[in-house]
Write a protein that holds these residues in place. Sequence first.
Motif, PDB file in Angstrom:
ATOM      1  N   THR A   1     -52.968   7.388   5.885  1.00 13.31           N
ATOM      2  CA  THR A   1     -53.397   6.683   4.710  1.00 13.31           C
ATOM      3  C   THR A   1     -51.975   6.378   3.911  1.00 13.31           C
ATOM      4  O   THR A   1     -51.282   7.295   3.692  1.00 13.31           O
ATOM      5  N   ILE A   2     -51.999   5.202   3.497  1.00 18.13           N
ATOM      6  CA  ILE A   2     -50.769   4.606   2.524  1.00 18.13           C
ATOM      7  C   ILE A   2     -51.364   4.761   1.213  1.00 18.13           C
ATOM      8  O   ILE A   2     -52.294   4.188   0.772  1.00 18.13           O
ATOM      9  N   THR A   3     -50.776   5.563   0.246  1.00 17.74           N
ATOM     10  CA  THR A   3     -51.110   5.556  -1.116  1.00 17.74           C
ATOM     11  C   THR A   3     -50.219   4.688  -1.996  1.00 17.74           C
ATOM     12  O   THR A   3     -48.969   4.648  -1.680  1.00 17.74           O
ATOM     13  N   VAL A   4     -50.862   4.189  -2.894  1.00 15.18           N
ATOM     14  CA  VAL A   4     -49.921   3.279  -3.863  1.00 15.18           C
ATOM     15  C   VAL A   4     -50.365   3.960  -5.220  1.00 15.18           C
ATOM     16  O   VAL A   4     -51.409   4.278  -5.622  1.00 15.18           O
ATOM     17  N   ARG A   5     -49.325   4.489  -5.759  1.00 17.58           N
ATOM     18  CA  ARG A   5     -49.303   5.267  -7.346  1.00 17.58           C
ATOM     19  C   ARG A   5     -50.202   6.314  -7.241  1.00 17.58           C
ATOM     20  O   ARG A   5     -51.171   6.256  -7.947  1.00 17.58           O
ATOM     21  N   GLY A   6     -50.258   6.863  -6.190  1.00 18.84           N
ATOM     22  CA  GLY A   6     -51.308   8.104  -5.804  1.00 18.84           C
ATOM     23  C   GLY A   6     -52.516   7.829  -5.551  1.00 18.84           C
ATOM     24  O   GLY A   6     -53.326   8.706  -5.408  1.00 18.84           O
ATOM     25  N   ARG A   7     -52.951   6.520  -5.093  1.00 19.87           N
ATOM     26  CA  ARG A   7     -54.343   6.244  -4.933  1.00 19.87           C
ATOM     27  C   ARG A   7     -54.209   5.641  -3.383  1.00 19.87           C
ATOM     28  O   ARG A   7     -53.509   4.839  -3.000  1.00 19.87           O
ATOM     29  N   GLU A   8     -55.416   6.060  -2.691  1.00 18.79           N
ATOM     30  CA  GLU A   8     -55.614   5.638  -1.252  1.00 18.79           C
ATOM     31  C   GLU A   8     -55.709   4.265  -1.193  1.00 18.79           C
ATOM     32  O   GLU A   8     -56.585   3.475  -2.042  1.00 18.79           O
ATOM     33  N   ARG A   9     -54.921   3.066  -0.727  1.00 17.02           N
ATOM     34  CA  ARG A   9     -55.009   1.960  -0.710  1.00 17.02           C
ATOM     35  C   ARG A   9     -55.336   1.444   0.818  1.00 17.02           C
ATOM     36  O   ARG A   9     -55.976   0.355   0.910  1.00 17.02           O
ATOM     37  N   TYR A  10     -54.498   1.847   2.003  1.00 12.54           N
ATOM     38  CA  TYR A  10     -54.502   1.293   3.133  1.00 12.54           C
ATOM     39  C   TYR A  10     -54.510   2.516   4.141  1.00 12.54           C
ATOM     40  O   TYR A  10     -54.198   3.509   4.005  1.00 12.54           O
ATOM     41  N   VAL A  11     -55.268   2.012   5.308  1.00 12.06           N
ATOM     42  CA  VAL A  11     -55.218   3.008   6.475  1.00 12.06           C
ATOM     43  C   VAL A  11     -54.428   2.340   7.655  1.00 12.06           C
ATOM     44  O   VAL A  11     -54.777   1.262   7.975  1.00 12.06           O
ATOM     45  N   VAL A  12     -53.742   2.991   8.004  1.00  5.73           N
ATOM     46  CA  VAL A  12     -52.821   2.587   9.479  1.00  5.73           C
ATOM     47  C   VAL A  12     -53.570   3.562  10.629  1.00  5.73           C
ATOM     48  O   VAL A  12     -53.456   4.647  10.377  1.00  5.73           O
ATOM     49  N   MET A  13     -53.464   2.870  11.709  1.00  5.19           N
ATOM     50  CA  MET A  13     -53.981   3.814  12.812  1.00  5.19           C
ATOM     51  C   MET A  13     -53.377   3.033  13.956  1.00  5.19           C
ATOM     52  O   MET A  13     -52.740   2.161  14.121  1.00  5.19           O
ATOM     53  N   THR A  14     -53.187   4.105  15.229  1.00  4.14           N
ATOM     54  CA  THR A  14     -52.785   3.742  16.462  1.00  4.14           C
ATOM     55  C   THR A  14     -53.461   2.542  17.062  1.00  4.14           C
ATOM     56  O   THR A  14     -54.715   2.425  16.735  1.00  4.14           O
ATOM     57  N   ALA A  15     -53.103   1.823  17.927  1.00  5.39           N
ATOM     58  CA  ALA A  15     -53.646   0.816  18.412  1.00  5.39           C
ATOM     59  C   ALA A  15     -54.937   1.318  19.319  1.00  5.39           C
ATOM     60  O   ALA A  15     -55.896   0.916  19.431  1.00  5.39           O
ATOM     61  N   THR A  16     -54.594   2.686  20.074  1.00 10.01           N
ATOM     62  CA  THR A  16     -55.500   3.379  20.947  1.00 10.01           C
ATOM     63  C   THR A  16     -56.840   3.663  20.033  1.00 10.01           C
ATOM     64  O   THR A  16     -57.997   3.368  20.352  1.00 10.01           O
ATOM     65  N   HIS A  17     -56.462   4.442  18.926  1.00  7.87           N
ATOM     66  CA  HIS A  17     -57.648   4.467  18.019  1.00  7.87           C
ATOM     67  C   HIS A  17     -58.408   3.387  17.379  1.00  7.87           C
ATOM     68  O   HIS A  17     -59.530   3.285  17.308  1.00  7.87           O
TER      69      HIS A  17
END
Length: 82
Positions: A25-41
Amino acid sequence: VAANDLKRRGISVLAEALADEDQATITVRGRERYVVMTATHYHLLREYELEAAVAEARADIAAGRARECTVAEHMAEVTDAV
């Protein structure tokens, strides 16, 4: 993963985060904003999504919420609905 870390360190911070997990999870100013995952997942989730869609379609057919028609009939219905 904080957005500022991503800005400073680039893709390497994501590689580290994904080394032990399938997603981060990528957070911006302490809040969850984005999710990055492996291509397999990602591909696994897409497969699950397609399986769910097929199950839903089969349930609709079994419950009588589907009917057969030609492409021309379907297109006429869609055109008329617009």
